[in-house]
Design an enzyme around this catalytic site. Structure first.
Site, short mmCIF file in Angstrom:
data_model
loop_
_atom_site.label_atom_id
_atom_site.label_comp_id
_atom_site.label_asym_id
_atom_site.label_seq_id
_atom_site.Cartn_x
_atom_site.Cartn_y
_atom_site.Cartn_z
N SER A 244 0.81 -1.22 0.00
CA SER A 244 0.00 0.00 0.00
C SER A 244 0.85 1.27 0.00
CB SER A 244 -0.93 -0.01 1.21
OG SER A 244 -1.80 -1.11 1.16
N GLY A 245 1.91 1.30 0.82
CA GLY A 245 2.74 2.50 0.88
C GLY A 245 3.52 2.75 -0.39
N CYS B 146 -1.12 -6.16 3.32
CA CYS B 146 -2.51 -5.83 3.65
C CYS B 146 -3.49 -6.49 2.70
CB CYS B 146 -2.71 -4.32 3.64
SG CYS B 146 -4.40 -3.83 4.03
N CYS C 92 -4.71 -7.51 6.17
CA CYS C 92 -5.97 -6.88 6.55
C CYS C 92 -7.18 -7.35 5.76
CB CYS C 92 -5.88 -5.36 6.39
SG CYS C 92 -4.27 -4.64 6.64
N LYS D 176 -8.00 -11.19 6.08
CA LYS D 176 -8.36 -11.39 7.48
C LYS D 176 -9.76 -10.86 7.76
CE LYS D 176 -7.28 -8.31 10.35
NZ LYS D 176 -6.46 -7.30 11.08
N TYR E 119 -4.82 -2.92 -8.20
CA TYR E 119 -3.55 -2.27 -7.88
C TYR E 119 -2.68 -2.13 -9.13
CZ TYR E 119 -3.60 -1.67 -2.82
OH TYR E 119 -3.85 -1.22 -1.54
N GLY F 80 -0.11 -13.15 21.95
CA GLY F 80 -1.16 -12.41 22.63
C GLY F 80 -1.48 -11.07 22.02
N TYR G 179 -2.64 -8.44 18.66
CA TYR G 179 -3.93 -8.34 17.97
C TYR G 179 -4.09 -9.38 16.88
CZ TYR G 179 -1.81 -5.73 14.06
OH TYR G 179 -1.07 -5.36 12.97
N GLU H 284 -7.11 -11.96 17.04
CA GLU H 284 -8.08 -11.93 15.95
C GLU H 284 -8.27 -13.31 15.35
OE1 GLU H 284 -7.50 -7.37 14.26
OE2 GLU H 284 -6.24 -8.98 13.48
N ARG I 204 2.55 -15.96 26.66
CA ARG I 204 3.49 -15.99 27.78
C ARG I 204 3.29 -14.86 28.77
NH1 ARG I 204 9.15 -14.31 24.71
NH2 ARG I 204 8.58 -12.16 24.20
N ARG J 223 -1.41 -6.78 25.01
CA ARG J 223 -0.52 -5.89 25.74
C ARG J 223 -0.34 -4.57 24.99
NH1 ARG J 223 5.04 -4.95 25.66
NH2 ARG J 223 5.32 -6.51 24.03
N ASP K 249 5.93 -0.49 7.20
CA ASP K 249 6.37 -1.36 8.28
C ASP K 249 7.87 -1.58 8.32
OD1 ASP K 249 3.67 -1.49 8.54
OD2 ASP K 249 3.51 -3.68 8.49
N HIS L 65 -30.57 7.72 19.07
CA HIS L 65 -31.25 6.69 19.86
C HIS L 65 -32.21 5.89 18.98
CE1 HIS L 65 -32.93 4.85 23.46
NE2 HIS L 65 -34.13 5.07 22.95
N GLU M 297 -24.59 5.96 21.41
CA GLU M 297 -25.15 7.08 22.16
C GLU M 297 -24.58 7.15 23.57
OE1 GLU M 297 -29.35 6.81 23.59
OE2 GLU M 297 -29.34 4.90 22.51
#
Length: 452
Positions: free
Chosen positions: A14-15, A43, A48, A51, A99, A176, A178, A182, A199, A205, A303, A435, A440
């Site tokens: 992407s970059g 990605c 991304c 996933k 792309y 542990g 994301y 996920e 661990r 974290r 990255d 609402h 809200e």
């Protein structure tokens, strides 16, 4: 001696694609780009996008149950991985084609092979061709890291999980962060007996502690077995199974073991050291705010620089680079108050400071609301959502907004605008609630639950 190109980009993620497109299409530079795998990068091809499609797929089982509670006569017979995977492959092909067309329409020359750096103005293609460029941009991203231990070759990573020949019956996710969390939710939602070893003391974290605990509790209630304080000693193949020997003394059989224990910049073998490019402790390319490396003609975005490893950030870095070098605009990306989402189940959207980080800077007020949302409450589900605002006690500026709820990613995007503009708690209070909605609650939080 004239250069072959004004800009040569190594990496078609992407970059890199954004930088190439803007430099060529908007600023008239002569640009080439080399990608050794598939256009679109991590990605689009192995991150991304696939996933998120797997997240969608994993949510329909519970949605079907909810639909029955709402009066729909439905018969759900299970999940067909092969059918889904065929559709996933077709969608990734479509995106890769988009792309490629973007680059072609901008006038960018593309090379479908690996490129390495020879010197500050020369790259070498895998076929031996050497190409010169006034500027070189490195945008090769990162890759999953798997520590070396006995049997580590039996584990897959997030790169391979999209290409499973079949869905496992029992899976272990190690990590542990994301990505690990996920995929634990994804596999669990697809009907896999899913276990997660980490661990550390609690998953996710670095994020807000209250939100981490909320997500972990909900994941466990939904069927994911989370074992913190646990790591792998060795993996052993026994027939069709993989036996995971853990630090807690257990030895459990799994059909699949996936490691998601971090990512590292993809700088190995690029020839950067020979060209004089300085690397950091994690082998990342060290750059200034304008993405320029220690070699003036060589830049890096995304990255591979180990700044904020998010696709939208890499895109903004690539765009700012092109505007600066070829558009005469001298512009940087903005790395402050970047919203993000973790696509666990429940979903997590966050922007700004966690409660713990904010408390280190001075007195704060914390506002929270936890409740069962209307849609799933009616269906008899016990899941709860969490809305949280962290407010500076002195200035009343909202320092952080954290949402654990279905569609939290959609909500945090809009909340992120207000936080970025410096909204105060009173600005939130003055906003009329929509609402009935989950969001809200963000504008009806009247009394702080904590002051620190």
């Amino acid at each position: 001696m004239p250069f072959d190109y004004d800009l040569f980009v190594i990496g078609g993620g992407s970059g890199g694609v954004r930088a190439a497109r803007v430099a060529a299409g908007d600023h008239g530079a002569k640009v080439a780009l080399a990608e050794e795998y598939r256009m679109g990068g991590t990605c689009v091809i192995r991150g991304c996008v696939p996933k998120k499609l797997m997240v969608f797929a994993s949510e329909y089982g519970e949605m079907a149950k909810d639909a029955q509670a709402y009066g729909w006569d439905m018969d759900v017979r299970g999940f067909d991985w092969q059918r889904f995977h065929a559709g996933l492959a077709a969608e990734l092909d479509r995106l890769e084609g988009a792309y490629r067309n973007t680059l072609k329409n901008a006038g960018v020359t593309t090379y479908d092979q690996r490129a390495t750096v020879v010197d500050p103005h020369t790259v070498a293609l895998a076929d031996g061709t050497r190409i010169t460029a006034k500027h070189i941009l490195i945008a090769v991203g990162g890759r999953p890291f798997v520590p070396t231990f006995e049997g580590s070759d039996l584990a897959i990573t997030s790169n391979e999980i999209f290409h499973m020949p079949q869905l496992p019956k029992k899976a272990l996710i190690v990590g542990g962060g994301y990505i690990a969390s996920e995929f634990a939710c994804i596999l669990n939602g697809l009907g896999v007996d899913t276990h997660q070893y980490y661990r550390g003391g609690q998953i996710l974290r670095g994020f807000d502690e209250e939100c981490r605990n909320h997500i972990a509790s909900q994941m466990q209630a939904d069927g994911v077995s989370i074992r913190c304080g646990t790591d792998i000693v060795k993996l052993v193949r026994e027939g069709d199974a993989i036996v995971a020997h853990a630090t807690d003394g257990s030895a459990e059989r799994f059909d699949l073991v996936m490691y998601a224990t971090g990512r590292v910049p993809n700088t190995d073998g690029l020839g950067l050291e020979n060209a004089g490019v300085r690397l950091g402790q994690k082998s990342e390319i060290t750059v200034d705010d304008y993405s320029q490396s220690s070699v003036p003609s060589i830049f890096a975005v995304g990255d591979v620089t180990d700044r904020i490893s998010l696709t939208p950030v890499a895109i903004r870095e690539g765009h700012a680079f092109a505007d600066t070098v070829f558009g005469g605009q001298k512009r940087t990306a903005d790395w402050d108050l970047v919203p993000s989402a973790v696509f666990t189940q429940p979903e997590f959207g966050t922007v700004g400071l966690s409660e713990e980080a904010a408390a280190q800077n001075g007195p704060i007020e914390v506002y929270t609301a936890a409740f069962r949302p209307m849609q799933t409450l009616f269906a008899g589900r016990q899941n709860r959502v969490l809305m949280k605002l962290v407010v500076c006690a002195g200035t009343r500026v909202v320092l952080g907004c954290h949402i654990v709820a279905p569609h939290a990613g959609e909500m945090i995007q809009l909340a992120g605008i207000a936080i970025k503009m410096g909204a105060t708690k009173e600005d939130f209070d003055r906003t009329v609630a929509v609402h009935p909605s989950m969001s809200e609650e963000l504008v009806t939080l009247r009394k702080p639950v904590r002051k620190t």
